[in-house]
Design a protein around this motif. Structure first.
Motif, short mmCIF file in Angstrom:
data_model
loop_
_atom_site.label_atom_id
_atom_site.label_comp_id
_atom_site.label_asym_id
_atom_site.label_seq_id
_atom_site.Cartn_x
_atom_site.Cartn_y
_atom_site.Cartn_z
N VAL A 226 2.83 17.78 56.96
CA VAL A 226 2.58 16.43 56.49
C VAL A 226 3.00 15.47 57.60
CG1 VAL A 226 2.97 14.79 54.61
CG2 VAL A 226 3.20 17.23 54.19
N ILE A 227 2.22 14.41 57.80
CA ILE A 227 2.50 13.42 58.84
C ILE A 227 2.81 12.08 58.18
CG2 ILE A 227 1.66 12.30 60.93
CD1 ILE A 227 1.81 15.33 61.17
N THR A 234 7.83 7.73 63.21
CA THR A 234 6.85 8.75 62.83
C THR A 234 7.57 10.07 62.64
OG1 THR A 234 6.38 9.29 65.13
CG2 THR A 234 4.96 7.65 64.09
N ALA A 235 7.06 10.90 61.72
CA ALA A 235 7.70 12.18 61.44
C ALA A 235 6.69 13.17 60.89
CB ALA A 235 8.86 12.01 60.46
N SER A 236 7.01 14.45 61.01
CA SER A 236 6.18 15.50 60.43
C SER A 236 7.08 16.51 59.73
CB SER A 236 5.34 16.20 61.50
OG SER A 236 6.17 16.94 62.38
N LEU A 237 6.49 17.24 58.80
CA LEU A 237 7.27 18.22 58.05
C LEU A 237 6.34 19.33 57.58
CD1 LEU A 237 10.03 17.49 55.45
CD2 LEU A 237 8.26 19.15 54.92
N GLN A 238 6.78 20.57 57.76
CA GLN A 238 6.03 21.72 57.27
C GLN A 238 6.50 22.05 55.85
OE1 GLN A 238 3.44 23.63 58.61
NE2 GLN A 238 3.46 24.41 56.49
N PRO A 239 5.62 21.91 54.83
CA PRO A 239 6.04 22.21 53.46
C PRO A 239 6.47 23.67 53.32
CG PRO A 239 3.94 21.03 53.48
CD PRO A 239 4.23 21.44 54.89
N PRO A 240 7.41 23.94 52.45
CA PRO A 240 7.86 25.33 52.26
C PRO A 240 6.77 26.17 51.58
CG PRO A 240 8.83 23.90 50.60
CD PRO A 240 8.12 23.01 51.56
N VAL A 241 6.80 27.47 51.84
CA VAL A 241 5.89 28.38 51.17
C VAL A 241 6.44 28.70 49.79
CG1 VAL A 241 4.84 30.68 51.25
CG2 VAL A 241 5.15 29.38 53.37
N LEU A 264 12.74 3.42 48.83
CA LEU A 264 13.38 2.29 48.14
C LEU A 264 14.90 2.46 48.06
CD1 LEU A 264 10.80 1.67 45.27
CD2 LEU A 264 11.20 0.27 47.30
N HIS A 265 15.37 3.70 48.24
CA HIS A 265 16.80 3.95 48.33
C HIS A 265 17.34 3.62 49.72
CE1 HIS A 265 16.91 6.23 44.47
NE2 HIS A 265 18.20 5.98 44.55
N GLY A 266 16.44 3.26 50.65
CA GLY A 266 16.87 2.90 52.00
C GLY A 266 17.01 4.07 52.94
N GLN A 267 16.47 5.24 52.57
CA GLN A 267 16.60 6.40 53.43
C GLN A 267 15.54 6.37 54.55
OE1 GLN A 267 18.09 10.06 51.57
NE2 GLN A 267 17.28 9.26 49.65
N ASN A 268 15.80 7.14 55.61
CA ASN A 268 14.90 7.11 56.76
C ASN A 268 13.61 7.87 56.46
OD1 ASN A 268 15.28 9.93 57.32
ND2 ASN A 268 17.16 9.46 58.43
N ILE A 269 12.65 7.76 57.37
CA ILE A 269 11.33 8.32 57.13
C ILE A 269 11.37 9.84 56.96
CG2 ILE A 269 10.79 8.49 59.59
CD1 ILE A 269 7.90 7.78 58.89
N GLY A 270 12.21 10.51 57.71
CA GLY A 270 12.31 11.96 57.59
C GLY A 270 12.81 12.39 56.23
N GLU A 271 13.85 11.72 55.74
CA GLU A 271 14.39 12.07 54.43
C GLU A 271 13.40 11.70 53.33
OE1 GLU A 271 17.29 14.03 52.21
OE2 GLU A 271 16.85 13.93 54.35
N SER A 272 12.69 10.59 53.49
CA SER A 272 11.67 10.22 52.50
C SER A 272 10.56 11.26 52.45
CB SER A 272 11.08 8.85 52.84
OG SER A 272 12.06 7.83 52.73
N LEU A 273 10.20 11.80 53.61
CA LEU A 273 9.18 12.85 53.67
C LEU A 273 9.68 14.12 52.97
CD1 LEU A 273 6.33 13.18 54.70
CD2 LEU A 273 7.27 13.85 56.93
N ARG A 274 10.95 14.41 53.10
CA ARG A 274 11.53 15.58 52.42
C ARG A 274 11.52 15.37 50.90
NH1 ARG A 274 16.77 17.08 53.12
NH2 ARG A 274 16.22 19.28 52.90
N GLU A 308 14.08 20.28 57.52
CA GLU A 308 14.26 18.95 58.09
C GLU A 308 12.94 18.47 58.70
OE1 GLU A 308 17.01 16.99 57.92
OE2 GLU A 308 17.83 18.57 56.65
N ALA A 309 12.69 17.19 58.59
CA ALA A 309 11.50 16.62 59.22
C ALA A 309 11.71 16.51 60.72
CB ALA A 309 11.22 15.23 58.62
N GLN A 310 10.61 16.58 61.46
CA GLN A 310 10.65 16.46 62.92
C GLN A 310 10.15 15.08 63.34
OE1 GLN A 310 11.97 19.09 64.76
NE2 GLN A 310 12.39 19.80 62.65
N THR A 311 10.87 14.46 64.26
CA THR A 311 10.44 13.16 64.78
C THR A 311 9.30 13.34 65.77
OG1 THR A 311 12.67 12.26 64.53
CG2 THR A 311 11.17 11.10 66.02
N LEU A 312 8.26 12.54 65.64
CA LEU A 312 7.13 12.59 66.56
C LEU A 312 7.29 11.48 67.60
CD1 LEU A 312 4.19 13.09 64.04
CD2 LEU A 312 5.32 14.83 65.44
#
Length: 313
Positions: A226-227, A234-241, A264-274, A308-312
């Motif tokens: 997911v991007i 910017t961040a990406s994350l591979q969903p778990p199997v 809306l909780h103020g978390q960063n993009i990586g944590e929001s993606l998680r 963990e999400a990866q920063t692009l």
């Protein structure tokens, strides 16, 4: 408790699941299920179960189907304030799924949403709801002029505006509102419709979408990474199997819900993606478009499986 105002689809989903190998142009054995659905309504119920004060405004017919949608809103503790057209039928979405839960074909009977005109946004109760909320979530079931007017209203009131693309055929209705949409949730097919291109690398989606006028967004790619991009991040994350996928219906709406809740909780993009990925995983493990197991506690449990999400760059 933060408030979220949802304007968009709230209708009935009818899904047929083929239980054997799919045989095109033939009768297939399977199971049939009906439940309340709609991109906006699915997200509204998820967000309510995640602890937000959620209100939804949507057109509805004066029929038994509309009553079923109202009952589902009560069950999920969503404040339901529809525009009811007594002489019309409530919209519906009918889908046929393969036994692995993937979509074969769907039919959307949703002409009623065209009656949610821009003047509906000028009704005193709607204006008050926009002024009182912390964030607005809409979907592309609404008419393009209404979405453009909603974007302007969100900007005038200084409200965060997020949107769900719904489908490649409908996402084009959001183009007049893009400059005022903070986060657009879409899949790759919808992203291609907006940009007119398909990048060589998934990491190129943010640049392509920004060039097309998208300020921030999340691009889902099935089981692939997911991007996401918001502002300059910017961040990406591979969903778990997952061992068992029951039904993919509502997964994108759930991802939007989890991402928005975290944002809306103020978390960063990586944590929001998680958070979004965890919410989507909870949903596909359920036979329903919105899982009754959606909760902050279960998000926390599912996060143990989400990398963990990866920063692009």
């Amino acid at each position: 408790m933060k408030k979220i105002l949802v304007l968009g689809g709230a209708h009935i989903d009818r899904r047929g699941l083929i239980t054997g190998e799919t045989s095109p142009a033939a009768s297939n054995p399977g199971r049939w299920m009906e439940e309340a659905g709609g991109g906006g309504f699915n997200a509204a119920r998820n967000l309510s179960r995640l602890g937000y004060d959620v209100r939804i405004i949507s057109p509805r017919g004066g029929d038994a189907t509309g009553e079923a949608v109202a009952a589902a809103a009560i069950e999920a503790d969503v404040e339901d304030t529809p525009f009811v057209f007594l002489d019309r039928k409530t919209p519906s979405y009918t889908a046929i799924l393969e036994r692995d839960g993937n979509l074969i074909i769907a039919l959307a009977d949703m002409d009623l949403y065209d009656l949610f005109s821009p003047r509906r946004l000028r009704v005193r109760a709607v204006r008050d709801a926009i002024a009182a909320t912390d964030a607005i979530l809409c979907d592309a079931n609404l008419p393009k002029d209404t979405l453009a007017a909603l974007g302007k209203a969100a900007k005038e009131h200084g409200k965060l505006l997020a949107a769900i693309a719904i489908s490649p055929a409908k996402v084009v209705k959001l183009q007049g509102a893009l400059e005022n949409i903070d986060i657009l949730f879409m899949n790759e097919a919808e992203a291609r419709t907006i940009t007119g291109h398909s990048p060589e690398k998934s990491a190129d989606w943010p640049a392509l979408l920004r060039a097309a006028g998208v300020r921030g967004g999340v691009v889902t790619r099935g089981s692939n990474e997911v991007i996401a991009f918001v502002g300059e991040s910017t961040a990406s994350l591979q969903p778990p199997v997952l061992k068992e996928v029951r039904d993919v219906t509502g997964a994108g709406d759930a991802l939007a819900s989890g991402f928005l809740a975290s944002h809306l909780h103020g978390q960063n993009i990586g944590e929001s993606l998680r958070w979004g990925t965890a919410a989507a995983a909870i949903t596909v493990l359920s036979p329903f478009a919105t899982s009754h197991e959606m909760s902050q506690d279960n998000i926390d449990l599912m996060l143990r499986l989400v990398p963990e999400a990866q920063t692009l760059s």
